[in-house]
Design a protein around this motif. Structure first.
Motif, mmCIF file in Angstrom:
data_model
loop_
_atom_site.group_PDB
_atom_site.id
_atom_site.type_symbol
_atom_site.label_atom_id
_atom_site.label_comp_id
_atom_site.label_asym_id
_atom_site.label_seq_id
_atom_site.Cartn_x
_atom_site.Cartn_y
_atom_site.Cartn_z
ATOM 1 N N THR A 175 0.843 -1.192 0.000
ATOM 2 C CA THR A 175 0.000 0.000 0.000
ATOM 3 C C THR A 175 0.878 1.243 0.000
ATOM 4 O O THR A 175 2.095 1.159 0.183
ATOM 5 N N THR B 131 1.157 3.240 2.262
ATOM 6 C CA THR B 131 1.738 3.395 3.604
ATOM 7 C C THR B 131 2.656 2.216 3.943
ATOM 8 O O THR B 131 3.003 2.001 5.101
ATOM 9 N N GLU C 113 2.159 -1.022 3.892
ATOM 10 C CA GLU C 113 1.577 -2.228 4.487
ATOM 11 C C GLU C 113 1.490 -3.277 3.390
ATOM 12 O O GLU C 113 1.112 -2.984 2.258
ATOM 13 N N THR D 295 -1.874 -9.421 4.657
ATOM 14 C CA THR D 295 -1.167 -8.917 5.833
ATOM 15 C C THR D 295 -0.235 -9.952 6.452
ATOM 16 O O THR D 295 0.760 -9.582 7.071
#
Length: 186
Positions: free
Chosen positions: A166, A168, A170, A174
């Motif tokens: 992402t 950011t 991430e 996940t």
């Protein structure tokens, strides 16, 4: 999966006697095992270790701690691993209906991805006859998380195993890991 590790990730003592907690850990482990679709990849690069940075595959990783960690290494492994999207779906679904189960699934997923990473390291050792240093990932100490994009470029994580990054930094799914591992001089 190691139940004691799952309990540790759940922030519970491995000596816990509560049958409900133990059953929850077992259930989460079983669900993660059934739904994980591990994918891994790695590449070995020459590296140059400076005082405050390490250059791997033409990418400069600015980090005094990484430099110290890789001191003496002339090659490094860059790797990525993921459990796949289904584990994320399980965790997200549980988060809406059963927070305790979601927490246990998070813990079991963390335990499983570490297991996958450990197995990958053993495969690298066996295939190349090398001794490896411990894993070091973007976001550790002074290695900025933004350098995750350099790791992604070096091993083509999105193209090759479907892990995306992402804005950011991430990783999605996940339950994914990237790492830099120094190869002891051979």
């Amino acid at each position: 999966m190691d139940k004691a590790e799952i309990l540790r990730y759940m922030r519970t003592s491995s000596g816990v006697k509560d049958e409900g907690v133990l059953a929850l850990a077992d259930r989460a482990a079983e669900m993660i095992e059934q739904n994980a679709a591990p994918k891994t990849l790695y590449r070995i690069f020459d590296c140059t270790v400076g005082e405050n940075s390490v250059t791997i595959g033409g990418k400069v990783f600015a980090s005094t701690r990484l430099s110290q960690h890789l001191k003496g290494c002339k090659r490094a492994v860059i790797f990525g691993a993921t459990l796949g999207t289904q584990c994320d779906r399980l965790i997200n679904a549980a988060a809406t209906t059963d927070v305790a189960l979601a927490m246990a699934l998070q813990a079991a997923g963390a335990c499983k991805i570490e297991e996958v990473c450990d197995e990958l390291e053993q495969r690298i050792i066996a295939e190349h006859g090398v001794k490896l240093r411990s894993r070091y990932s973007p976001g550790y100490y002074d290695l900025d998380i933004s350098q995750q994009s350099d790791v992604f470029e070096l091993v083509e994580l999105t193209k090759r195993i479907g892990v995306t990054l992402t804005d950011t930094y991430e990783m999605l799914p996940t339950k994914s890991v990237t790492a830099i591992i120094g190869i002891e001089n051979d």
